[in-house]
Structures are given as structure tokens and as C-alpha cells.
Design an enzyme around this catalytic site. Sequence first.
Site: not given
Lengths: 550, 139, 334
Positions: B16, B18
Site C-alpha cells: 500500500d 498511503h
Amino acid sequence: MSTATERSAKERWEQEVAQAKPRPQPPTTVSGVPIEPLYTPESLPDFDYETELGYPGQYPFTRGVHATMYRGRLWTMRQFAGFGTPRQTNQRFKFLLEKGQTGLSTAFDLPTLMGLDSDDPRAVGEVGRLGVAVSTLDDIRQLYDGIDLEQVSVSMTINAPAIVIMAFYLANAQNRGLDWQKLRGTIQNDILKEFHAQNEFVFPPEPHVRLVIDVIEFCTRHVPQWNPVSISGYHIREAGSTAVQELAFTLADGFHYVEQTMARGLAVDDFAGRLSFFFNAHNDIFEEVAKYRAARLLWAETMRHTYGASKEASWKLRFHCQTAGCSLQDKQPEVNLIRVAYQALAGVLGGCQSLHTNSMDETLALPTEHAVTLALRTQQVLAYETGVTNTVDPLGGSYFVEALTRQMAEEARRYFDRIQQEGGVIAGIESGFFRREIAEAAYAYQRDVDAGRKIIVGVNAFTEAEEKPIEILVIDDTVEKEQIAALRAIKTARSQEEVRRHLDAIRRAAESGENLMPVLIEAARARVTVGEAMNAMADVFGRYEGAAKW
Amino acid sequence: MTTPPIRIVLAKIGLDGHDRGIKVVARGLRDAGFHVIYAGLWQTPESVVRTVADEDADWLGLSILSGAHMTLVPRVLHLLRTAGLEHVGVIVGGIIPESDVPKLLDMGVARVFGPGTPIPEIVDFLRSSPRRTPTPSVS
Amino acid sequence: METPREILELVERFRKRDRHALSRLLSLTARGEHLDVVRRLVQEHPAQARKDGQHPERVAPVVAVTGSPGVGKSTLVGRLIEALRQEGRSVAVLACDPQSPLTGGALLGDRLRMPSRPDDEQVFIRSLATPGGRGAIPEHIDLMVGLLKGFGFEWVILETVGAGQGETAVHHVADVVVLLVQPEAGDDIQWEKAGLLEVADVIVVHKADLPGADRTEAQIRAMLNLPGLSGPREVPVLRVSSARQEGIQELLRVLEERVRQPRGLRVSAKSRLRALVQDRIQQAIESMGSRAEELAQQWQEGGLSDDQVLREVLAAAEKSLSAPFAARPDESAR
Ligand SMILES: Nc1nc2c(ncn2[C@@H]2O[C@H](COP(=O)(O)OP(=O)(O)OP(=O)(O)O)[C@@H](O)[C@H]2O)c(=O)[nH]1
Ligand SMILES: [Mg+2]
């Protein structure tokens, strides 16, 4: 008495304000923009209704892209869904349609978003976790099985491998005997914001943008009702940007796509009407409304005057809206329901074409059915009970909102100039300009919260000593195994020889610069996987880890 | 003599991307006087442990928002132990369901911080935790 | 702080090539603890290495990579690591970033751009915060380099922001100083850069994939040929793009060649002196604050002669000489 009449009303008001005890912090928007105590006609010097606002459905569309807006048709209620296997997500889709949802929105799992197959070693632990796992055409077939794709509009949130997934979708439609001309939907396919904010990219910026344009070009010619890109500010805002940054960077990305598509030899009016947008709906209602209104104005103005578009459709900025995931808190999660409701209100007051409302439990895990239902109900209450749909652009003419809209547009224009100075969007990516701007804004916001200059209910004020846990959805671990087993079976059943031939064709097309879509559609039929197609392209384009610094 | 700055490696493991949270924490810890070694995105448990070793870090901060924490964190802890780096404190940030927190703490994670944790809270935690024994001694 | 016994243990482990011991000793050195032990350890090493027949003295070149923030130092160092590894060479990197003078904190992000396989024992990367502000070099970096060489790394690379700030220190430890510049949109290379050119043994026009690289190269070559600006030495100028992986091998070959040359040929003493003086003068002008502005104004308007202005600047420079940290305490103690 007499002294009071000697002074004007305005002076008296000013004096009262001066004497009033000021708030400890001067009020600012969520983005930190200072706000005046009062807005009056003086806040709008030289305001001209016809040129700045005009009528809804007419240039410059500040008040909305349709003449009647929600009196004519409500926005599309489109809840993002996806988890586990394609079959599980297919069931969730059918559940949502039954509950009255009017469009589908597909979330893919991280491996798929990064262009990796479910059986890739890097995918361990992430298969089917945050969305649905798709590696082959069969996964797409199961995902939309039993759903009338000529009636329901389908959106797919995917970027780096967007062209591959789109090829799967079109191959699947063909296999089902559907007419491409009738397909309606949106593929996000916006790689630029991945470089700015979300980091789901595989290739270097230039070839990646080329793939975006391949999809735009192909859909313009063959799938005319499809939105081939959804130019997204949502993730930029989630990464911590201000409202103005979200607005300016998104539109700048849009202009880049327009230029690149025109450079292919397409006439601007042939494709511009199919470009769609995706914005965030954050907590500050008026700032958000001003952002959407300024976005329409700036887009219309630039499409018309800079790019010479002459069709009205090319000037209209249509957008999907999602409430701000980053505003949700894990403390007192039910309070998120209330946040989401206000954010949805902002999106609707700002004239969105479709809306996703987040579920209250999303900071904890994937949403449960209960939470998803409440989120959808929030939109329904807004649409049918509150009366906000009764007239077009209800905030239009508010001194405050008009002044904010102007200010928002001016600041966005300043950012356009700065991006120009950086050497354009790609240069700004390479130099880390966008990432730095966003990260600094995110940090400034966090410092305001930590210092109590910004209040967050349940977090730095009105906290509860004892929190009662809410029910959350647990994804079982069998998904990964099931998905990998299915993929292995497909891989052994297909003709390896044929796969090799298609991968060569992909490499050749990547090399030659021709549109990759036709070869990818053919490859999909031979069960070439997402990962294999991406690897073949990476052989030509290279991989990019570049600008992911600050 | 003033105490030397605390060295902390911050990394994202898994797919991920983020990185809002980890970047905010990196800046916050820097401004609180820490030496922050930012290892960035897409790290594997193996690469993170190598970084911790070569940087002689006091702490390792992992950010995971993908839900893969129950797969990835135990691997990091295991590798730290086999590398003889058990004195390095591990903190985890991200979207971690309440029910997983005690499991992570049992495994040896020092503390789990949810999204939006105030930076002073992290700073206080790191400062108040006892500093490691300098060199594992075989006396 | 470690007990003497623990230190001895560390030293033993270091001698047995325990990577954690190296890592720990680097930390101690960076903090200025147990320097005597480290110094001895470093000194014993060349001899011992020769005895083993493994690492004859001076075989490990030390390359300093310097240049303004964002010029691509870390990225290029990453490429050099890859190139060296392909040739089977081991390499250690010390990556320096400035630390805040106010809080002492630092964000060290260089290694992010230096790919290294976690199972590759032949690459070692350590991030260091430099307290002295821009351009400074961490204290005791010579000892840290010594440790890395002693451990057996065949190449040592230092990344520092803007060495040239006159600090001859980088020349003490580095065999070659590589200065990175990038294509500039502006008209001419600033004077400041010209000063930097003085301390460089090799100049890389980096990010050569960007427009204007050829022009920047031409400007630099012209500047190097200015009489009086550079001494009687040849400074290779190369165009490199880390992004396109172009020019990396060529750079490596040049570095190898430079390292083999005796020091005197590479950097003329006179040019080093010139760099030192230039730097001190610049510092002096900065130390004058707003007075410098005034002075420049009056001089430009003809109110002051060249000599009058110079006298005042030199006086300011003189003042800095007697400043308390002109001599390092640990040097005067010896
Ligand atoms: N166009 C281009 N960009 C490059 C090249 N090498 C590095 N960059 C970019 O330049 C920026 C800075 O790279 P770094 O390697 O961090 O630069 P640095 O000099 O180490 O920076 P500091 O350590 O912060 O002083 C990044 O955005 C890189 O992607 C190159 O060859 N060409
Ligand atoms: Mg660097």
C-alpha cells in the site's frame, strides 16, 4: 440615540465586532484559509452575474452543468464495493442494487492495483483484502455475472493496470454478446495523481500517461458512452492537500491529458465531453462548495479559450464525489455518520453528478453490510427529505460563497503558473514539487490538530474515557488460497504457446507506439494475466520507483 | 553530556502506498529532535531489518494501512530476533482493528498507534520508554 | 554509555567482521565516544589487512559526491552501488544530511534512493546527520571511513551537501571529490558554483536527460579554462543521467583512474588555497549582515574605492580568525 444615528450601520457593526471578545483562534477553513466575520456586496467588487455565474447548463457552468440539476434527475448513488473473490463482490453488487443503489463501483485489491497477479510472492497477505482480486478475464466475467451491463453503469477504480482491466472488460462484454456502443461507466485510469499522492504506479510517468491516452483514444472511437478517465483530486486531498491544491493539481492533470490526447491527432471536441472528474468532499461545507464551483468555471474557461473546444459538452466539468476518508476517526466511530452526512451535503450543494458516502467503520476495517446500508441511507435522506434538491445551486449569490469561489479560482490560477514554472506536470512529478506541497500541507494540518487549533470531536475534544467497540467485517484467509488455486488452474489450462505469442505482441506494440488496447483485448481472450501483461510492458517501459520521496 | 538523539527507522511494508501518515510522523519526530531514517514505500520485512541493523536504530516504526499487518509484522519481529536485534523497539501505525492490537503487543510490538494519533503522544511514548542496553553482552 | 568491557567485546566482534559491531562502532564514533579505541582499531587495520593479503593499503578508494540539494546525489550513488556490485566490488556509503540547528532533529532520506538487496552483505549504507549546517561534514568522518575500510569494504562513498563550502575537510578523507551540477534554466552559472568547481576533481553534469545539459557542460568547461580560476590540473567533465542510466560506467572508469593518480596532480595546492580564501571571504561578507549591502551599494555608486571596500571585508575576515572555534579542542590537546 443620537450618536447611533450619526454613525452608519456599517461603522456600528464594525465597532461591535472590534469590541467583541475574539475567539482564541481566528477562524479558518479546514485548509487553513482565513475567513472574514461577514461578507457583503463589498466583498465582491465588480461582480458580474452573467460572466461569472450565468445560468445552469450554460457557460461557464459555475452554477451547474445541467439546466435543471436535481429537479431533473438526482445524482447517481454509487457506493464503492469490492472484497475477496469476484464471486463475493458480485454478491455485494447484487445486494446494493436491491437496496436501491443506481450504479456500481468496483474496488480492486492492492495486488491488482499494482499490476500483480494473486499468486505473486509480493501479494502475500493482501489478496482480496481491500478489494476484489482480478488476474484474468474469468475474474471479470464472474465479477459482473448476471448484471445487465447495458443498463447499469459500472465504475472501476483502477489506474496503473487500467488499460489491461479495460481490455478484460471489453473482451468480456464481447463474449457476452453486448454492444460496446451501449456500455456505460467509468474507469479511473488517472495515473498522474498516483505520482502525486497515492503511489500506485508501475512505469515511469511518460509511458504511463501514454497508456492513459491509449484508453481515451480507443474508447472515443469504440465505446462512446464510456468515461475513459476520471481525473481525480480525491486522493490528492486524502494525502493531505488543501482544497486549493486538490483543485489546481487535478485540473492541471486534466489539461495535461487534453494536450496529450490532442497530440495524438484527436479533435478536442471528439473526446473532451467524456472526460470526467472525481473530487473529495471534506468537512468544510462552504470551502468545498466553492471548490466545485470554481472547478467548473476554470475548466470551462480553459477548454474554451486555451484548447479551442467549441462544443458545450467539452466545457462541462462533470464530477463524482466521495466523502473524505481521511476525516473519519477511529475514536467514537459512529460520529463518522454525522461527518459523512455533512460532507455529502457539501457534494450535493456543489452539484456533483454521482456520490459515494463512506461507511462509519472504514478507519477500522472494510465496511460491514450494516454500515454500508446506513451510508446509502444518508444519501437517500439527503435526496428525498431535506429539500436541498428543490432548486439549482441554492448557495449561488451568497456573498460568502461567491467570494470564496472567486478566491479559490484565483489561487488555483496561481498554482497553474507555478506548475508552468516547474516545467509542466511531468517535470513537477520528477522534481517532487507536487509531493512536497501536499506533504507540507498535511504536516501543517496535523500540527494544528495537535496544538488544538483545529478541533476534532472525539479526538482532541469531547473524548470518551470508555469506547464501546463496533462490529467489523473480517475477511477470512481462505480467499487468498481460493483465488490462487483458481488462477493456477487457469494458467495450466491455457495454451502457453498462444500466451507467449500475445506477450510478444504486447511488447511490439509498446515499442512501436501503436495503441495497446487491441492487442490487450486479444491477449485477454488467451487468458494472459494482469501481471503478465504488465511485465511485458515493463520490459519496454522500465519500472519506476522514482519520485516517491517526500 | 547531552543524550544523543534517538534514531528511528520509519518504513512502509507491503504494497500500500498511503504515505500521508508516515510522512507526517517523520516530520513531527524530526521537529521533536529525533534522527529519522526514512526508508520509504514498498519495503519488505527483510529490507527493513537490514536498514535497522546498518543504521543502528533504537526504534523501528512500521506503517501499514493495507490490512496485511498480521502477516507482515510477525515476520519483521521474527527477523529482528534472528538478527540479534531484539533490543530495537517496534511501533506500528495504521489501520489496525482493535481486536488485533493485543495480538500484536503479545508478539512484541511496543505500541500500536491508530490513524491521526497526535504526534506529541508518539514523541512522549518514545522518550519515556527505557533506552536499550547498549550492546548485548555475553558476560 | 558502554563499559570498557563492552567496548573490547565490540572490537573483538568487529575484527571477526560482525556487521552489527561495525554499525555500533560507527554510532559511537559519530557521537565522539571512545574515540581512542576506534582510532587504534583503525590504525591497526592497514597492516593487518596486508598481512592477510586481502586488502592492500589504499586499495579502497574514497569518493565524495557533493552538490546542491536535489541535484541527484543519492540517486547517482545508488547507480554507482549497482555498477560496483555488478563488477563484484563491495561498497559502503555514508550519506550525510543536515540536522536542524534548533532541535537537533534530522530527516535522513538518502538511502531511499539507494537500492540494496537485503541479503547482499557487500553493501552497507549509513545515514548521518551533520550538525554544522549546510555544507559541513560530520565530525570524525575520517574515523568512520577508516572503520569501513578496515571492515573490508572495497569502495567507500560519501554523500555530502555542498562540500565545497570551502571545507577542505572533505579532501582530507576523500581521494576524489565529485561535484554534481544540473542543467540550469537560468543564464549563467552563479559565482557560488564557480567556487565549488575549485574543490572538485571530477565534475558531473547530472540529470543530463533534461534540456540544457550540453549548454551547462559548455559553461563549465569554459569556466575551468578561465586563467586563474583553476590550477594546472585536468578536471574531467562528464554528462550523466541516473534516470536513463547513461554515463554511469564512464564515471566509474574516470573515478578509478583518478584514484590511481597521485594526489598532487589531482588538486593543486594553489587551487586549494584559493578555494579556502574564497570561502572565508564569502563567509566574512555574510557575517557583515546588512552592512554588506550598504557597502556594496556605496561601492557600486562610486562612493567607495575597491581598496576601501576590500579593507573592510578583510577586517571582517580577520575577526573570524580569532573566533573561539577556530581551533578544534581535540587538536590543540595533542
Ligand atoms: N531527470 C532526472 N532526474 C533525476 C535524476 N537523478 C535524480 N533525479 C531526481 O532528482 C531528485 C532529487 O534526487 P536525489 O537523489 O534525492 O538528490 P540529492 O542530491 O541526493 O538530494 P538531497 O540529499 O536532498 O540533497 C529526485 O526527484 C530524483 O528523481 C536524473 O538522472 N534525471
Ligand atoms: Mg540525497
